[in-house]
Motif scaffolding. Sequence first.
Motif, PDB file in Angstrom:
ATOM      1  N   ARG A  51     -11.619 -86.744 115.784  1.00  0.00           N
ATOM      2  CA  ARG A  51     -10.558 -85.875 116.306  1.00  0.00           C
ATOM      3  C   ARG A  51     -11.111 -84.670 117.069  1.00  0.00           C
ATOM      4  NH1 ARG A  51      -8.370 -87.065 110.971  1.00  0.00           N
ATOM      5  NH2 ARG A  51      -6.579 -88.472 111.168  1.00  0.00           N
ATOM      6  N   GLN A  52     -12.420 -84.653 117.312  1.00  0.00           N
ATOM      7  CA  GLN A  52     -12.998 -83.533 118.051  1.00  0.00           C
ATOM      8  C   GLN A  52     -12.481 -83.518 119.488  1.00  0.00           C
ATOM      9  OE1 GLN A  52     -15.113 -80.906 116.947  1.00  0.00           O
ATOM     10  NE2 GLN A  52     -14.208 -81.785 115.095  1.00  0.00           N
ATOM     11  N   ARG A  94     -12.895 -86.435 110.928  1.00  0.00           N
ATOM     12  CA  ARG A  94     -13.082 -85.143 111.590  1.00  0.00           C
ATOM     13  C   ARG A  94     -13.771 -85.315 112.945  1.00  0.00           C
ATOM     14  NH1 ARG A  94     -14.764 -82.737 107.413  1.00  0.00           N
ATOM     15  NH2 ARG A  94     -17.015 -82.686 107.749  1.00  0.00           N
ATOM     16  N   PRO A 119     -19.543 -80.339 113.788  1.00  0.00           N
ATOM     17  CA  PRO A 119     -19.245 -81.653 114.355  1.00  0.00           C
ATOM     18  C   PRO A 119     -19.753 -81.850 115.778  1.00  0.00           C
ATOM     19  CG  PRO A 119     -17.340 -80.825 113.166  1.00  0.00           C
ATOM     20  CD  PRO A 119     -18.339 -79.709 113.204  1.00  0.00           C
TER      21      PRO A 119
END
Length: 515
Positions: free
Chosen positions: A142-143, A139, A115
């Motif tokens: 939400r890094q 995903r 990511p």
Amino acid sequence: MPTTPALVSALRELGDRPAVVADGRAISGIGLLLGVSPPGGLPRALAERVAQHAALAPSAARAAEQRLRYWAGVLGPPPIRHTVLHPVTELAVELALATLLAGGTVHCGDPDQQPDRQLAAVAAHGTTHLSLPSALLWRLSRQPDLAAHDLGALRLVLHVGPEPRQEDVYAAVDALGAVLAHVRAPDSNAETADRRLRAAADAATAAAWKHSIGITADQVHDFGTHLDRAVLRALLHALQQHGVLTDPERGHSEAEILATAMVAPAQRPRVSRWLDALARHGLITRHDGGAQGPLHAGGPELGAAEARDAWRPAVEAWADGLGPAAPLDRVRRGALQLPRLITGEATPHPASAPVRWYAARGYLGATLGTLVRATAEAHTGPAPLRVLELDPEGADTTVSRALAARPRPNAEHHPSPDGGRYDLVVAAATRPPQEESAALVPLLAPGGRLLLLAPTAEQLDLLITGPARPQHCARPEEQWRAALTAAGCPTVLTLPEDGHPMGLLGQRLFAARVD
């Protein structure tokens, strides 16, 4: 009217400017028209589609471009630097072609990349548009190091997947600062099968509706309460006539009760079930007797008139449109024979279905017949639809009538397994959920359906009219659903649905499918 396809014109207009960027290599609009692309992946798929498109007749090209124009409208005005983080799918190719049609540049990303590297690439390209699977979007959003990447150019995010949760959408909007647009993923074969099964279930519910007119949940509940009360009093009265369970202060072991009442060996399982039901429902008490085992203590002695009068409320409730008189009359007559039945003096009558099920028979029959017919009509294979009906009630069953209706479907109706697998299995449960599911689901061919009538609530009247040993393995609806799912059915529907008066009668129809 122009004869050159619009997509070809757009690529020509791009000229030597980048049309597609993949793995650090830029391919111009002219290069795409000439078939230039790295091997494999989305760039290769784009080059192949462009070549096919350029060879189309003008009318065919315009038809093919209609959907691309829709997506180009969604993307909006230039500049468009579109990062596509999809595997090679039809939708990914369409979105990329729409970008080219709108005069933009496609950046082909790697959906399997880490990511942080994906975010770095989006920032480095000055991406204005991003399309990706919904799961990947959640995903990325939400890094923890998301703020370190400059995503200020990002205007629109197209995410593809199932209907999203609102909390996921809000979190992604806050994190990325862009407009989110959800694109529902094209139906898979499993989703199509689910949709067809649900449509058939809806049609079956509509067809059965007339059989529940005038019946309310309160009416069904009241009848059940009155019936169970009368049954339990009949059981206790039958035992008390043999001199047991008349004293609340005196406990009896099961062996003592069986001996004192002179219960015939064949009827001992029945009386054991009576004692369990009477204790569970509070008409007698049961406590630990140590080495003797459980001890049962009775209650005030019931008179014949009291036991007889207990049936009156049940009869009145049943006569109020629930069902024919004969099934309930059979139970009442059976109750009068109980003292002689348990001693072996009276011959047991053939076992019959629970009284409540007669109230549900019309509804469930219409539901079952409609589902069978819908399955037959949806069958498109060259081979006949293979139908297995286990435990049929006779030659003229609901299944046989559904298959005989005109126009007659191309179907084979089997009354017993022949070693093959079936497109449709219809059965009435006689075993616990795990055993029944494990036996029936393997009989289904790929894509096959199972229609299972199963008991979902205890039927106390079977303690009178049923066999000495139980045949019906009543379990709550959720246990049947869980067992069918564990056996390999990804979709299990229950009819009637929760809250329907017919669902309170203790028998449900489970419609399940396999992949």
